[in-house]
Motif scaffolding. Structure first.
Motif, PDB file in Angstrom:
ATOM      1  N   GLU A 224       8.091  13.583  -3.920  1.00  0.00           N
ATOM      2  CA  GLU A 224       8.365  12.144  -3.995  1.00  0.00           C
ATOM      3  C   GLU A 224       9.408  11.845  -5.073  1.00  0.00           C
ATOM      4  O   GLU A 224       9.106  11.315  -6.127  1.00  0.00           O
ATOM      5  CB  GLU A 224       7.057  11.386  -4.233  1.00  0.00           C
ATOM      6  CG  GLU A 224       6.090  11.557  -3.076  1.00  0.00           C
ATOM      7  CD  GLU A 224       4.800  10.781  -3.246  1.00  0.00           C
ATOM      8  OE1 GLU A 224       4.741   9.870  -4.092  1.00  0.00           O
ATOM      9  OE2 GLU A 224       3.836  11.094  -2.527  1.00  0.00           O
ATOM     10  N   ILE A 225      10.641  12.199  -4.755  1.00  0.00           N
ATOM     11  CA  ILE A 225      11.751  11.973  -5.686  1.00  0.00           C
ATOM     12  C   ILE A 225      12.667  10.924  -5.059  1.00  0.00           C
ATOM     13  O   ILE A 225      12.971  10.988  -3.869  1.00  0.00           O
ATOM     14  CB  ILE A 225      12.530  13.282  -5.946  1.00  0.00           C
ATOM     15  CG1 ILE A 225      11.612  14.289  -6.651  1.00  0.00           C
ATOM     16  CG2 ILE A 225      13.767  13.010  -6.793  1.00  0.00           C
ATOM     17  CD1 ILE A 225      12.213  15.660  -6.778  1.00  0.00           C
TER      18      ILE A 225
ATOM     19  N   GLU B 175      12.332  -1.223  -3.406  1.00  0.00           N
ATOM     20  CA  GLU B 175      13.344  -0.262  -2.948  1.00  0.00           C
ATOM     21  C   GLU B 175      12.792   1.160  -3.071  1.00  0.00           C
ATOM     22  O   GLU B 175      13.066   2.016  -2.233  1.00  0.00           O
ATOM     23  CB  GLU B 175      14.626  -0.371  -3.789  1.00  0.00           C
ATOM     24  CG  GLU B 175      15.377  -1.661  -3.638  1.00  0.00           C
ATOM     25  CD  GLU B 175      16.502  -1.817  -4.658  1.00  0.00           C
ATOM     26  OE1 GLU B 175      17.357  -2.683  -4.425  1.00  0.00           O
ATOM     27  OE2 GLU B 175      16.520  -1.087  -5.667  1.00  0.00           O
ATOM     28  N   ILE B 176      12.006   1.395  -4.120  1.00  0.00           N
ATOM     29  CA  ILE B 176      11.419   2.721  -4.356  1.00  0.00           C
ATOM     30  C   ILE B 176      10.399   3.052  -3.276  1.00  0.00           C
ATOM     31  O   ILE B 176      10.459   4.115  -2.641  1.00  0.00           O
ATOM     32  CB  ILE B 176      10.764   2.795  -5.753  1.00  0.00           C
ATOM     33  CG1 ILE B 176      11.814   2.611  -6.847  1.00  0.00           C
ATOM     34  CG2 ILE B 176      10.001   4.120  -5.929  1.00  0.00           C
ATOM     35  CD1 ILE B 176      11.230   2.417  -8.244  1.00  0.00           C
ATOM     36  N   THR B 177       9.449   2.140  -3.050  1.00  0.00           N
ATOM     37  CA  THR B 177       8.392   2.414  -2.075  1.00  0.00           C
ATOM     38  C   THR B 177       8.945   2.435  -0.647  1.00  0.00           C
ATOM     39  O   THR B 177       8.488   3.232   0.180  1.00  0.00           O
ATOM     40  CB  THR B 177       7.238   1.401  -2.212  1.00  0.00           C
ATOM     41  OG1 THR B 177       7.764   0.074  -2.189  1.00  0.00           O
ATOM     42  CG2 THR B 177       6.468   1.619  -3.499  1.00  0.00           C
ATOM     43  N   ASP B 178       9.931   1.585  -0.351  1.00  0.00           N
ATOM     44  CA  ASP B 178      10.589   1.631   0.961  1.00  0.00           C
ATOM     45  C   ASP B 178      11.222   3.008   1.174  1.00  0.00           C
ATOM     46  O   ASP B 178      11.070   3.633   2.228  1.00  0.00           O
ATOM     47  CB  ASP B 178      11.681   0.556   1.085  1.00  0.00           C
ATOM     48  CG  ASP B 178      11.136  -0.853   1.288  1.00  0.00           C
ATOM     49  OD1 ASP B 178       9.901  -1.026   1.356  1.00  0.00           O
ATOM     50  OD2 ASP B 178      11.967  -1.787   1.374  1.00  0.00           O
ATOM     51  N   TYR B 179      11.952   3.463   0.169  1.00  0.00           N
ATOM     52  CA  TYR B 179      12.641   4.757   0.241  1.00  0.00           C
ATOM     53  C   TYR B 179      11.642   5.897   0.448  1.00  0.00           C
ATOM     54  O   TYR B 179      11.832   6.757   1.312  1.00  0.00           O
ATOM     55  CB  TYR B 179      13.454   4.969  -1.048  1.00  0.00           C
ATOM     56  CG  TYR B 179      14.187   6.291  -1.096  1.00  0.00           C
ATOM     57  CD1 TYR B 179      15.494   6.399  -0.627  1.00  0.00           C
ATOM     58  CD2 TYR B 179      13.579   7.440  -1.608  1.00  0.00           C
ATOM     59  CE1 TYR B 179      16.180   7.614  -0.664  1.00  0.00           C
ATOM     60  CE2 TYR B 179      14.247   8.657  -1.638  1.00  0.00           C
ATOM     61  CZ  TYR B 179      15.550   8.735  -1.172  1.00  0.00           C
ATOM     62  OH  TYR B 179      16.215   9.939  -1.191  1.00  0.00           O
ATOM     63  N   LEU B 180      10.562   5.895  -0.335  1.00  0.00           N
ATOM     64  CA  LEU B 180       9.594   6.993  -0.264  1.00  0.00           C
ATOM     65  C   LEU B 180       8.781   6.978   1.030  1.00  0.00           C
ATOM     66  O   LEU B 180       8.483   8.034   1.589  1.00  0.00           O
ATOM     67  CB  LEU B 180       8.670   6.978  -1.482  1.00  0.00           C
ATOM     68  CG  LEU B 180       9.333   7.351  -2.819  1.00  0.00           C
ATOM     69  CD1 LEU B 180       8.371   7.167  -3.978  1.00  0.00           C
ATOM     70  CD2 LEU B 180       9.869   8.785  -2.786  1.00  0.00           C
TER      71      LEU B 180
ATOM     72  N   THR C  76       3.442   5.936   7.635  1.00  0.00           N
ATOM     73  CA  THR C  76       3.558   6.516   6.298  1.00  0.00           C
ATOM     74  C   THR C  76       3.582   5.375   5.295  1.00  0.00           C
ATOM     75  O   THR C  76       3.929   4.240   5.638  1.00  0.00           O
ATOM     76  CB  THR C  76       4.829   7.381   6.157  1.00  0.00           C
ATOM     77  OG1 THR C  76       5.974   6.591   6.520  1.00  0.00           O
ATOM     78  CG2 THR C  76       4.757   8.618   7.047  1.00  0.00           C
ATOM     79  N   SER C  77       3.227   5.684   4.066  1.00  0.00           N
ATOM     80  CA  SER C  77       3.100   4.615   3.080  1.00  0.00           C
ATOM     81  C   SER C  77       3.319   5.156   1.672  1.00  0.00           C
ATOM     82  O   SER C  77       3.153   6.349   1.417  1.00  0.00           O
ATOM     83  CB  SER C  77       1.693   4.012   3.201  1.00  0.00           C
ATOM     84  OG  SER C  77       1.587   2.869   2.400  1.00  0.00           O
ATOM     85  N   ASP C  78       3.681   4.257   0.778  1.00  0.00           N
ATOM     86  CA  ASP C  78       3.801   4.624  -0.634  1.00  0.00           C
ATOM     87  C   ASP C  78       3.484   3.413  -1.503  1.00  0.00           C
ATOM     88  O   ASP C  78       3.818   2.286  -1.136  1.00  0.00           O
ATOM     89  CB  ASP C  78       5.215   5.140  -0.951  1.00  0.00           C
ATOM     90  CG  ASP C  78       5.256   5.811  -2.310  1.00  0.00           C
ATOM     91  OD1 ASP C  78       4.786   6.968  -2.410  1.00  0.00           O
ATOM     92  OD2 ASP C  78       5.710   5.184  -3.287  1.00  0.00           O
ATOM     93  N   THR C  79       2.832   3.683  -2.623  1.00  0.00           N
ATOM     94  CA  THR C  79       2.446   2.619  -3.562  1.00  0.00           C
ATOM     95  C   THR C  79       2.904   2.991  -4.966  1.00  0.00           C
ATOM     96  O   THR C  79       2.767   4.135  -5.391  1.00  0.00           O
ATOM     97  CB  THR C  79       0.915   2.423  -3.579  1.00  0.00           C
ATOM     98  OG1 THR C  79       0.472   2.079  -2.263  1.00  0.00           O
ATOM     99  CG2 THR C  79       0.496   1.323  -4.551  1.00  0.00           C
TER     100      THR C  79
END
Length: 193
Positions: A40-41, A50-55, A75-78
């Protein structure tokens, strides 16, 4: 209702999070769990959603060549956003302690993005919730880390756990987003997808 709409689709959840898995079960969605080890870079210039969208998109892209016509991949990121900095998952006790000390007596944002992908389409949505902690004592932080091991949680805490019950004084936005998935937005997007 949603399960009828999705009856011709095969839902894949690419998340090891028991909380996210439970949310899909709560929506009565049949799904398969598929996991890939994704580093997760993200580019350092990205901020907030922008970070969570990208990841979340990065996690989806790992499955690009594996999707069949009736597959829908989720898929998801928090992240926790505090003082212009993204807090991810703590690697050890010291990182967890530092994160919780910084969250103490502060308001932060919890940002979750969901990427919904099929062979033809991809849609990214996100949600932001503001969370305020009371002043946490070192003893409270230590007790929580030792008893709850919050190393799989962004910002080193779970709102549904002990620390949330004794420490959170105010929340503005979706509670479920803080737990790890803005279920209301996921439901709406799956109905329209």
């Amino acid at each position: 209702m949603l399960q009828n709409k999705l009856s011709n689709h095969h839902i894949i959840l690419a998340s090891g999070s028991p909380r996210r898995q439970q949310f899909l079960k709560d929506l009565n969605i049949d799904f398969e769990i598929r996991l890939k080890d994704i580093e997760e870079i993200y580019p350092k210039h990205l901020k907030t959603s922008e970070i969570t969208d990208y990841l979340s998109k990065l996690k989806a892209d790992a499955f690009t060549n594996e999707l069949n016509n009736n597959d829908i991949l989720i898929t998801s990121d928090t992240i926790v956003w505090l003082n212009n900095t993204a807090l991810g998952k703590p690697k050890n006790y010291n990182e967890a302690f530092k994160m919780l000390s910084n969250l103490s007596a502060n308001t932060h944002k919890v940002i979750t993005s969901i990427c919904i992908t099929s062979k033809e389409n991809q849609k990214i949505i996100n949600d932001t919730t503001e969370v305020t902690f009371k002043t946490l004592t070192d003893e409270e932080i230590n007790y929580y880390i030792e008893n709850y091991q919050p190393y799989d949680k962004a910002g080193a805490y779970g709102i549904q756990e002990w620390i949330g019950k004794i420490g959170i004084t105010h929340i503005k936005g979706s509670y479920f987003n803080v737990v790890g998935l803005p279920v209301h937005k996921l439901y709406k997007e799956l109905m329209n997808f």
